[in-house]
Motif scaffolding. Structure first.
Motif, PDB file in Angstrom:
ATOM      1  N   ASN A 131     -78.243   8.996 -36.443  1.00 26.27           N
ATOM      2  CA  ASN A 131     -76.828   8.743 -36.182  1.00 26.27           C
ATOM      3  C   ASN A 131     -76.612   7.935 -34.906  1.00 26.27           C
ATOM      4  O   ASN A 131     -75.538   8.001 -34.289  1.00 26.27           O
ATOM      5  CB  ASN A 131     -76.058  10.062 -36.090  1.00 26.27           C
ATOM      6  CG  ASN A 131     -76.580  10.981 -34.987  1.00 26.27           C
ATOM      7  OD1 ASN A 131     -77.700  10.812 -34.507  1.00 26.27           O
ATOM      8  ND2 ASN A 131     -75.770  11.959 -34.600  1.00 26.27           N
ATOM      9  N   GLU A 132     -77.615   7.161 -34.494  1.00 25.89           N
ATOM     10  CA  GLU A 132     -77.526   6.387 -33.256  1.00 25.89           C
ATOM     11  C   GLU A 132     -76.331   5.450 -33.263  1.00 25.89           C
ATOM     12  O   GLU A 132     -75.608   5.343 -32.262  1.00 25.89           O
ATOM     13  CB  GLU A 132     -78.824   5.598 -33.054  1.00 25.89           C
ATOM     14  CG  GLU A 132     -78.887   4.800 -31.748  1.00 25.89           C
ATOM     15  CD  GLU A 132     -78.370   3.384 -31.878  1.00 25.89           C
ATOM     16  OE1 GLU A 132     -78.053   2.765 -30.845  1.00 25.89           O
ATOM     17  OE2 GLU A 132     -78.277   2.901 -33.024  1.00 25.89           O
ATOM     18  N   VAL A 133     -76.078   4.766 -34.356  1.00 29.09           N
ATOM     19  CA  VAL A 133     -74.960   3.822 -34.419  1.00 29.09           C
ATOM     20  C   VAL A 133     -73.638   4.537 -34.209  1.00 29.09           C
ATOM     21  O   VAL A 133     -72.761   4.074 -33.458  1.00 29.09           O
ATOM     22  CB  VAL A 133     -74.970   3.066 -35.757  1.00 29.09           C
ATOM     23  CG1 VAL A 133     -73.718   2.193 -35.883  1.00 29.09           C
ATOM     24  CG2 VAL A 133     -76.224   2.204 -35.880  1.00 29.09           C
ATOM     25  N   ALA A 134     -73.465   5.685 -34.840  1.00 34.12           N
ATOM     26  CA  ALA A 134     -72.222   6.439 -34.712  1.00 34.12           C
ATOM     27  C   ALA A 134     -72.021   6.957 -33.292  1.00 34.12           C
ATOM     28  O   ALA A 134     -70.879   7.071 -32.816  1.00 34.12           O
ATOM     29  CB  ALA A 134     -72.203   7.597 -35.705  1.00 34.12           C
ATOM     30  N   LEU A 135     -73.099   7.266 -32.612  1.00 40.01           N
ATOM     31  CA  LEU A 135     -72.999   7.822 -31.264  1.00 40.01           C
ATOM     32  C   LEU A 135     -72.758   6.762 -30.202  1.00 40.01           C
ATOM     33  O   LEU A 135     -72.204   7.067 -29.137  1.00 40.01           O
ATOM     34  CB  LEU A 135     -74.289   8.581 -30.920  1.00 40.01           C
ATOM     35  CG  LEU A 135     -74.599   9.837 -31.726  1.00 40.01           C
ATOM     36  CD1 LEU A 135     -75.954  10.393 -31.318  1.00 40.01           C
ATOM     37  CD2 LEU A 135     -73.515  10.891 -31.545  1.00 40.01           C
ATOM     38  N   THR A 136     -73.160   5.519 -30.489  1.00 40.92           N
ATOM     39  CA  THR A 136     -73.030   4.453 -29.497  1.00 40.92           C
ATOM     40  C   THR A 136     -71.564   4.230 -29.149  1.00 40.92           C
ATOM     41  O   THR A 136     -70.729   3.994 -30.022  1.00 40.92           O
ATOM     42  CB  THR A 136     -73.642   3.141 -30.018  1.00 40.92           C
ATOM     43  OG1 THR A 136     -75.011   3.365 -30.349  1.00 40.92           O
ATOM     44  CG2 THR A 136     -73.535   2.047 -28.971  1.00 40.92           C
ATOM     45  N   GLY A 137     -71.278   4.336 -27.878  1.00 36.34           N
ATOM     46  CA  GLY A 137     -69.901   4.212 -27.419  1.00 36.34           C
ATOM     47  C   GLY A 137     -69.124   5.516 -27.483  1.00 36.34           C
ATOM     48  O   GLY A 137     -67.985   5.587 -27.016  1.00 36.34           O
ATOM     49  N   GLN A 138     -69.722   6.531 -28.067  1.00 35.35           N
ATOM     50  CA  GLN A 138     -69.094   7.851 -28.158  1.00 35.35           C
ATOM     51  C   GLN A 138     -69.898   8.864 -27.349  1.00 35.35           C
ATOM     52  O   GLN A 138     -70.118   9.994 -27.794  1.00 35.35           O
ATOM     53  CB  GLN A 138     -69.003   8.278 -29.629  1.00 35.35           C
ATOM     54  CG  GLN A 138     -68.270   7.315 -30.527  1.00 35.35           C
ATOM     55  CD  GLN A 138     -66.816   7.135 -30.100  1.00 35.35           C
ATOM     56  OE1 GLN A 138     -66.134   8.099 -29.763  1.00 35.35           O
ATOM     57  NE2 GLN A 138     -66.353   5.886 -30.121  1.00 35.35           N
ATOM     58  N   GLY A 139     -70.339   8.447 -26.180  1.00 36.88           N
ATOM     59  CA  GLY A 139     -71.162   9.298 -25.338  1.00 36.88           C
ATOM     60  C   GLY A 139     -72.563   8.754 -25.145  1.00 36.88           C
ATOM     61  O   GLY A 139     -73.243   9.110 -24.179  1.00 36.88           O
ATOM     62  N   LEU A 140     -73.007   7.903 -26.060  1.00 33.20           N
ATOM     63  CA  LEU A 140     -74.315   7.262 -25.947  1.00 33.20           C
ATOM     64  C   LEU A 140     -74.134   5.813 -25.502  1.00 33.20           C
ATOM     65  O   LEU A 140     -73.350   5.069 -26.088  1.00 33.20           O
ATOM     66  CB  LEU A 140     -75.043   7.292 -27.289  1.00 33.20           C
ATOM     67  CG  LEU A 140     -76.304   6.421 -27.412  1.00 33.20           C
ATOM     68  CD1 LEU A 140     -77.388   6.903 -26.444  1.00 33.20           C
ATOM     69  CD2 LEU A 140     -76.822   6.415 -28.840  1.00 33.20           C
ATOM     70  N   THR A 141     -74.855   5.421 -24.461  1.00 30.77           N
ATOM     71  CA  THR A 141     -74.782   4.044 -23.982  1.00 30.77           C
ATOM     72  C   THR A 141     -76.142   3.617 -23.466  1.00 30.77           C
ATOM     73  O   THR A 141     -77.029   4.446 -23.226  1.00 30.77           O
ATOM     74  CB  THR A 141     -73.719   3.890 -22.880  1.00 30.77           C
ATOM     75  OG1 THR A 141     -73.601   2.510 -22.515  1.00 30.77           O
ATOM     76  CG2 THR A 141     -74.096   4.702 -21.643  1.00 30.77           C
TER      77      THR A 141
END
Length: 333
Positions: A131-141
């Motif tokens: 789920n890396e794509v979904a997390l990017t910008g939602q806490g993952l950077t």
């Protein structure tokens, strides 16, 4: 007919900025081309607040400040600077080089060329979660250009190299809590940085890996397992506001590969010999884009290569010119 420059520098990072300055110092007609909208290259774009320790005379200068100083230095002499200008082709002929910019939007002519493009376009090495794509910008950077934005937060930094440790130490001055997660117990960083980490309030999670990450009430829940555990058995869960992955960057040196010139290359860059000369007469490569036995990708290395390339270029197009003299003997006002 386009103006003929003595030296064109391709790349406006620290290496290119200093090379262009030194070329102007030697009274050359200089053009500096940068593909991005602003000068500064990777340090200004990726880690402007990172402290750089390999610049002589500068004790932990921040990348942003180093770039600003180099730009200020460059204003001392006339240099034509053009940004948003990607060199899409480079051709060598009897009258020098012809540079094509942005697929034909502009053309320039130059007696010699110094390539200072670094490793080319770059993108971060990604966190290998489904789920890396979904997390990017939602806490993952993968970027933290403004550490002050993390004030009062719980932050996890993932990685074990210089960039990861430098970032963790910087964030420790701003964030409420900082975790450093690394797959090994040894770091790939300068000894002085590791020592500073041991003396800091950063909480280290070593020999550990992230096996899952899920959003929980505007935070991220990180499941940690032992790095060598193939079953990925969760041993601990961390709840953080931000996860910053610092696995380094993948370079895509596609620009140079598209040029018509048959440059001799290695798997690390453009092969250079004495005076950082390439196999093409009048073309030189400095900084991270260059390669030779024992080459080290440091800004200090690039700063030393710049004058070598400029002096070789001057001798190439004007072999009767004397010099270079010592800069300390110049009266620059």
């Amino acid at each position: 007919m386009e103006e003929m420059y003595d030296i064109t520098v391709i790349g406006g990072g620290p290496a290119g900025l200093f090379a262009a300055f030194y070329a102007a110092l030697r009274n050359c007609r200089v053009l500096l081309l940068e593909a991005l909208p602003a000068l500064g290259g990777q340090p200004a774009t990726l880690y402007p607040e990172k402290k750089i320790w390999d610049v002589p005379g500068q004790v932990g200068v921040r990348a942003r400040d180093l770039v600003q100083a180099l730009e200020a230095q460059l204003t001392r002499f006339p240099v034509d600077i053009v940004t948003d200008s990607k060199v899409t082709d480079l051709v060598s002929g009897d009258q020098g080089f012809e540079l094509t910019v942005n697929d034909g939007q502009a053309h320039y002519r130059s007696k010699t060329v110094i390539v200072a493009t670094g490793h080319g376009a770059f993108e971060p090495r990604r966190l290998q979660l489904a789920n890396e794509v979904a997390l990017t910008g939602q806490g993952l950077t993968y970027f933290a250009p403004n550490p002050a934005a993390f004030a009062g937060q719980r932050v996890a930094v993932l990685g074990g190299g210089d960039s990861a440790l430098d970032l963790a130490l910087t964030l420790a001055e701003k964030a409420d809590q900082v975790y450093l997660i690394h797959r090994r117990v040894q770091f790939r960083a300068l000894e002085s940085t590791v020592k500073a980490l041991q003396q800091s309030r950063v909480i280290q999670k070593l020999a550990a890996k992230i096996v899952a990450a899920q959003p929980v009430n505007q935070q991220l829940a990180l499941d940690l397992a032992a790095a060598k555990d193939r079953a990925d058995t969760v041993q601990e869960q961390l709840l953080v506001d931000q996860l910053i992955v610092q696995f380094g960057f993948l370079s895509k040196d596609q620009t140079l590969q598209a040029w018509a010139l048959p440059l001799t290359r290695t798997d690390r860059g453009v092969l250079v010999t004495d005076q950082v000369a390439t196999n093409i007469p009048g073309l030189y490569a400095i900084g991270d884009v260059s390669d030779y036995g024992g080459h080290v990708d440091l800004i200090a290395t690039a700063f030393g290569q710049g004058p070598s390339a400029v002096n070789a270029a001057v001798a190439f197009f004007d072999p009767d010119r004397g010099g270079p003299g010592h800069s300390s003997a110049l009266d620059l006002g």
